[in-house]
Design a protein around this motif. Sequence first.
Motif, PDB file in Angstrom:
ATOM      1  N   ASP A 107      30.170 -28.999 -60.154  1.00 60.98           N
ATOM      2  CA  ASP A 107      28.270 -29.490 -60.405  1.00 60.98           C
ATOM      3  C   ASP A 107      27.749 -28.609 -59.264  1.00 60.98           C
ATOM      4  O   ASP A 107      27.694 -29.742 -57.662  1.00 60.98           O
ATOM      5  CB  ASP A 107      28.605 -30.808 -60.824  1.00 60.98           C
ATOM      6  CG  ASP A 107      27.379 -31.753 -60.967  1.00 60.98           C
ATOM      7  OD1 ASP A 107      26.370 -30.797 -60.652  1.00 60.98           O
ATOM      8  OD2 ASP A 107      26.880 -32.577 -61.482  1.00 60.98           O
ATOM      9  N   PHE A 108      26.853 -28.051 -59.622  1.00 59.49           N
ATOM     10  CA  PHE A 108      26.530 -27.130 -57.761  1.00 59.49           C
ATOM     11  C   PHE A 108      25.370 -28.691 -57.080  1.00 59.49           C
ATOM     12  O   PHE A 108      25.021 -28.941 -56.092  1.00 59.49           O
ATOM     13  CB  PHE A 108      25.754 -25.751 -57.991  1.00 59.49           C
ATOM     14  CG  PHE A 108      25.385 -25.641 -56.831  1.00 59.49           C
ATOM     15  CD1 PHE A 108      25.906 -25.617 -55.571  1.00 59.49           C
ATOM     16  CD2 PHE A 108      23.594 -25.868 -56.701  1.00 59.49           C
ATOM     17  CE1 PHE A 108      25.870 -24.508 -54.445  1.00 59.49           C
ATOM     18  CE2 PHE A 108      23.290 -24.770 -55.136  1.00 59.49           C
ATOM     19  CZ  PHE A 108      23.594 -25.161 -54.192  1.00 59.49           C
ATOM     20  N   THR A 150      35.728 -22.180 -54.950  1.00 58.54           N
ATOM     21  CA  THR A 150      35.156 -21.443 -56.264  1.00 58.54           C
ATOM     22  C   THR A 150      35.654 -19.978 -56.535  1.00 58.54           C
ATOM     23  O   THR A 150      35.263 -19.014 -57.555  1.00 58.54           O
ATOM     24  CB  THR A 150      33.123 -21.571 -55.637  1.00 58.54           C
ATOM     25  OG1 THR A 150      32.852 -22.935 -55.997  1.00 58.54           O
ATOM     26  CG2 THR A 150      32.243 -20.815 -57.180  1.00 58.54           C
ATOM     27  N   LYS A 178      27.444 -16.847 -63.699  1.00 62.04           N
ATOM     28  CA  LYS A 178      27.075 -18.731 -63.586  1.00 62.04           C
ATOM     29  C   LYS A 178      28.102 -18.834 -62.109  1.00 62.04           C
ATOM     30  O   LYS A 178      27.599 -19.556 -60.940  1.00 62.04           O
ATOM     31  CB  LYS A 178      27.470 -19.474 -64.716  1.00 62.04           C
ATOM     32  CG  LYS A 178      27.717 -20.844 -64.439  1.00 62.04           C
ATOM     33  CD  LYS A 178      27.765 -22.014 -65.700  1.00 62.04           C
ATOM     34  CE  LYS A 178      27.921 -22.974 -64.935  1.00 62.04           C
ATOM     35  NZ  LYS A 178      28.262 -24.285 -65.877  1.00 62.04           N
ATOM     36  N   GLU A 179      29.818 -18.659 -62.307  1.00 64.40           N
ATOM     37  CA  GLU A 179      30.113 -19.091 -61.094  1.00 64.40           C
ATOM     38  C   GLU A 179      29.765 -18.317 -59.861  1.00 64.40           C
ATOM     39  O   GLU A 179      29.900 -18.722 -58.969  1.00 64.40           O
ATOM     40  CB  GLU A 179      31.862 -18.410 -61.321  1.00 64.40           C
ATOM     41  CG  GLU A 179      32.296 -20.471 -62.422  1.00 64.40           C
ATOM     42  CD  GLU A 179      32.497 -21.629 -62.043  1.00 64.40           C
ATOM     43  OE1 GLU A 179      32.688 -21.687 -60.720  1.00 64.40           O
ATOM     44  OE2 GLU A 179      31.672 -22.613 -62.582  1.00 64.40           O
ATOM     45  N   LYS A 238      26.653 -19.929 -58.552  1.00 63.01           N
ATOM     46  CA  LYS A 238      27.248 -21.137 -57.604  1.00 63.01           C
ATOM     47  C   LYS A 238      28.329 -20.733 -56.486  1.00 63.01           C
ATOM     48  O   LYS A 238      27.776 -21.055 -55.379  1.00 63.01           O
ATOM     49  CB  LYS A 238      28.125 -21.676 -58.635  1.00 63.01           C
ATOM     50  CG  LYS A 238      28.355 -23.158 -57.891  1.00 63.01           C
ATOM     51  CD  LYS A 238      29.731 -24.069 -59.078  1.00 63.01           C
ATOM     52  CE  LYS A 238      30.523 -23.856 -59.483  1.00 63.01           C
ATOM     53  NZ  LYS A 238      30.963 -24.415 -60.395  1.00 63.01           N
TER      54      LYS A 238
END
Length: 144
Positions: free
Chosen positions: A12-13, A78, A104-105, A108
């Motif tokens: 959760d960033f 990540t 998305k990753e 992040k």
Amino acid sequence: MAAPSGTLDCEDFAMFQEVLKAMRTIDDRIVHTLNTTVPTVSFSGKVDATQTCKQLYESMMEAHLSRDKAIKSCIAHTSKVVGHLREERSKDDSNLALNKQLRKEQTKLKLMQSELNVEEVVNDRSLKIFSERCRIHYTPPKVM
């Protein structure tokens, strides 16, 4: 909202940033800390400024190291996730949900890497302020 526990949640960033913010408290309050603990010339006899500066420096270095380690740990985690998702995508290029998750990753990961730059700025600022105020009382050891 619950207070950050001090351990980074790499998934959760937003929480990652909240915990980093809490971990940066010592740097955010460096001016106040120096003003309240390091005496001016007129009060120099009442407090051991050398010991105070040394303790503050050690606390600051410990905080810098723990944040650096935590950020790099999340970047490594990540990066592994991104690598795994890339492998999956190479097997099934048409999976839209997988492509979306990969983007998305990757985003992040880039944001976490940018936190290393923020960390460098925060650390440099704190060390500059520290050295301006404590250079008379304490000289930190040279780091090679």
